[in-house]
Design a protein around this motif. Structure first.
Motif, PDB file in Angstrom:
ATOM      1  N   ASP A 209       0.839  -1.218   0.000  1.00 28.56           N
ATOM      2  CA  ASP A 209       0.000   0.000   0.000  1.00 28.56           C
ATOM      3  C   ASP A 209       0.858   1.246   0.000  1.00 28.56           C
ATOM      4  O   ASP A 209       0.545   2.225  -0.657  1.00 28.56           O
ATOM      5  CB  ASP A 209      -0.876   0.027   1.264  1.00 28.56           C
ATOM      6  CG  ASP A 209      -1.874  -1.101   1.231  1.00 28.56           C
ATOM      7  OD1 ASP A 209      -2.250  -1.573   2.308  1.00 28.56           O
ATOM      8  OD2 ASP A 209      -2.259  -1.490   0.115  1.00 28.56           O
ATOM      9  N   ALA A 210       1.953   1.191   0.747  1.00 24.85           N
ATOM     10  CA  ALA A 210       2.814   2.374   0.822  1.00 24.85           C
ATOM     11  C   ALA A 210       3.367   2.716  -0.557  1.00 24.85           C
ATOM     12  O   ALA A 210       3.576   3.882  -0.885  1.00 24.85           O
ATOM     13  CB  ALA A 210       3.946   2.139   1.812  1.00 24.85           C
ATOM     14  N   ASP A 211       3.571   1.681  -1.382  1.00 22.50           N
ATOM     15  CA  ASP A 211       4.037   1.912  -2.741  1.00 22.50           C
ATOM     16  C   ASP A 211       3.000   2.701  -3.515  1.00 22.50           C
ATOM     17  O   ASP A 211       3.304   3.639  -4.244  1.00 22.50           O
ATOM     18  CB  ASP A 211       4.240   0.570  -3.471  1.00 22.50           C
ATOM     19  CG  ASP A 211       5.671   0.088  -3.354  1.00 22.50           C
ATOM     20  OD1 ASP A 211       5.878  -1.119  -3.262  1.00 22.50           O
ATOM     21  OD2 ASP A 211       6.561   0.951  -3.374  1.00 22.50           O
ATOM     22  N   LYS A 212       1.740   2.271  -3.352  1.00 20.14           N
ATOM     23  CA  LYS A 212       0.684   2.904  -4.147  1.00 20.14           C
ATOM     24  C   LYS A 212       0.472   4.349  -3.711  1.00 20.14           C
ATOM     25  O   LYS A 212       0.204   5.217  -4.513  1.00 20.14           O
ATOM     26  CB  LYS A 212      -0.621   2.117  -3.992  1.00 20.14           C
ATOM     27  CG  LYS A 212      -0.523   0.754  -4.644  1.00 20.14           C
ATOM     28  CD  LYS A 212      -1.798  -0.024  -4.492  1.00 20.14           C
ATOM     29  CE  LYS A 212      -1.506  -1.494  -4.710  1.00 20.14           C
ATOM     30  NZ  LYS A 212      -2.399  -2.366  -3.995  1.00 20.14           N
ATOM     31  N   ASN A 213       0.575   4.593  -2.389  1.00 17.38           N
ATOM     32  CA  ASN A 213       0.375   5.968  -1.922  1.00 17.38           C
ATOM     33  C   ASN A 213       1.627   6.810  -2.048  1.00 17.38           C
ATOM     34  O   ASN A 213       1.569   8.007  -1.806  1.00 17.38           O
ATOM     35  CB  ASN A 213      -0.012   5.959  -0.432  1.00 17.38           C
ATOM     36  CG  ASN A 213      -1.274   5.182  -0.199  1.00 17.38           C
ATOM     37  OD1 ASN A 213      -2.053   5.013  -1.135  1.00 17.38           O
ATOM     38  ND2 ASN A 213      -1.468   4.714   1.004  1.00 17.38           N
ATOM     39  N   ASN A 214       2.756   6.183  -2.363  1.00 16.72           N
ATOM     40  CA  ASN A 214       4.040   6.863  -2.399  1.00 16.72           C
ATOM     41  C   ASN A 214       4.324   7.568  -1.072  1.00 16.72           C
ATOM     42  O   ASN A 214       4.705   8.748  -1.037  1.00 16.72           O
ATOM     43  CB  ASN A 214       4.091   7.876  -3.566  1.00 16.72           C
ATOM     44  CG  ASN A 214       5.527   8.201  -3.934  1.00 16.72           C
ATOM     45  OD1 ASN A 214       6.449   7.514  -3.505  1.00 16.72           O
ATOM     46  ND2 ASN A 214       5.712   9.248  -4.700  1.00 16.72           N
TER      47      ASN A 214
END
Lengths: 243, 157
Positions: free
Chosen positions: A104-109
């Protein structure tokens, strides 16, 4: 003997790396080669016990269909066929859900989280006040007489992340150096400029919930360093970072 | 007369025991002199059931295009690996150069700090780390129960 007054102020900085948790995706040639080696291995191999069993059972089934109701074996006996076993294993595999590689952190940057970019190294950057500017830097602290430079770097790390950090520092020697002269306004005979010595460490503990992060911090990959660091500093830092 | 008899018993016993001990020692020496048996390496001995001819796969022979494709792929792979190796070596070279530069500057600054820096770090090795997997660990995963029975054969010489 009196040592000549050193005009350079010394700083020790720590480059804390979070090592990758998952493997990087394969390049095209690597994938093709992996497929080829698997194929060659299969061609050169012999049949395994499971495959022999499967072949024999297929033969039996075929013979039973051709010759009508050849009931030498008792019809009531239920035999588990190799094919059934394979189907069962296939089903079990489909039911299992592995954790996703792209979090998820990847998607939210969300660059403050440690859970993004699990396949590359992440470095800690903090915002520090140098002179009268607030800059993004690797955590650094000024050297005090009586400690080694490695001790300075450890102190810098502890200052930003608290004492309960498990990090493996790679050796006593510095990995790189960034030398800069102070702007003419504050340059004196005693303080010509500063030398920042970089040390490298690997982060051992995977969660930093106990860390007291006071100032702004970021975990970035090598490519993203360019967004935050100045060009001269970045050049020197890039020299001792492996991709 | 009463005194002489126990003495004879003792002598005969002592001699017999001595003779027994010598015989045992000779046997032990013979066994030790014999060359020790070699421990068979189980990986190098193919069990007989795998040399059965029924087990050989029957596959169609490779077509010309397939062999051509394989050869070209091998060549591409060779080039890929060479580039990768060169890049790795270059990266290590820059790493070493950067460190040498840093140490040189440090020496200019203070000899004592330099000596502290080039000292060997005892706590660094042995360094252990678990390698990366294909997927990250699943939080709250309960692995299935099971027991592992080790059936490796242990040979003693």
């Amino acid at each position: 003997a009196a040592s000549a007054p050193r005009p350079w102020r010394l700083f020790g900085a720590m480059c804390l790396l979070r090592l990758p948790r998952i493997t990087q995706p394969l390049a095209k040639e690597e994938e093709e080669m992996a497929a080829l080696t698997e194929q060659i291995e299969m061609e050169k191999s012999h049949y395994s016990d499971h495959e022999m069993r499967k072949l024999e059972e297929e033969e039996q089934l075929r013979r039973r269909k051709e010759s009508t109701y050849d009931d030498d074996e008792a019809p009531g006996k239920t035999v588990i066929m190799a094919q059934d076993l394979e189907d069962k294993w296939e089903q079990k595999l489909l039911q299992f859900q592995a954790a996703p590689r792209v979090t998820d952190a990847d998607k939210n940057n969300n660059r403050t989280s440690l859970n993004r970019k699990l396949d590359s190294n992440l470095m800690l950057l903090v915002k520090q006040k140098v002179g009268n500017q607030e800059l993004w830097l690797l955590p650094q602290a000024e050297w005090q007489p009586g400690e080694t430079l490695r001790g300075t770097a450890e102190r810098a790390m502890a200052a930003f992340l608290g004492d309960h950090i498990q990090a493996k520092i790679l050796g006593n020697a510095p990995y790189g150096i960034y030398k800069y002269k102070f702007p003419r306004a504050i340059r004196t005979a005693d303080h010509l400029g500063a030398k920042v010595f970089f040390f490298k460490a690997f982060l051992q503990s995977s969660d930093l919930s106990q860390a007291e992060l006071k100032e702004d911090y970021l975990w970035v990959t090598k490519d993203e360093l360019g967004d935050y660091l100045k060009s001269e500093y970045l050049k020197k830092v890039n020299r001792f970072l492996l991709d | 007369p009463c005194r002489a008899q126990p003495k004879k018993k003792k002598k005969v016993d002592v001699k017999r025991e001595q003779a027994q001990k010598d015989r045992m020692k000779k046997k032990i020496k013979k066994l030790e002199k014999a060359a020790p048996e070699m421990i068979p390496i189980e990986d190098f001995i193919t069990p007989l059931k795998y040399s059965d001819s029924k087990r050989v796969r029957s596959l169609p022979p490779l077509s010309f295009e397939e062999t051509e494709r394989r050869v070209l792929l091998m060549k591409k792979w060779c080039l890929f690996k060479q580039k990768q190796d060169k890049a790795e070596k270059k990266a290590i070279q820059t790493l070493v150069e950067a460190q040498q530069e840093a140490l040189k500057e440090l020496r200019l600054e203070s000899e004592e700090l330099y000596q502290a820096a080039i000292r060997r770090d005892e706590g660094l090795f042995p360094f252990e780390r678990e390698g990366p997997n294909y997927t990250p660990p699943l939080p709250g995963y309960d692995p299935p129960e099971g027991k592992c029975v080790d059936i490796t054969k242990v040979y003693t010489q």
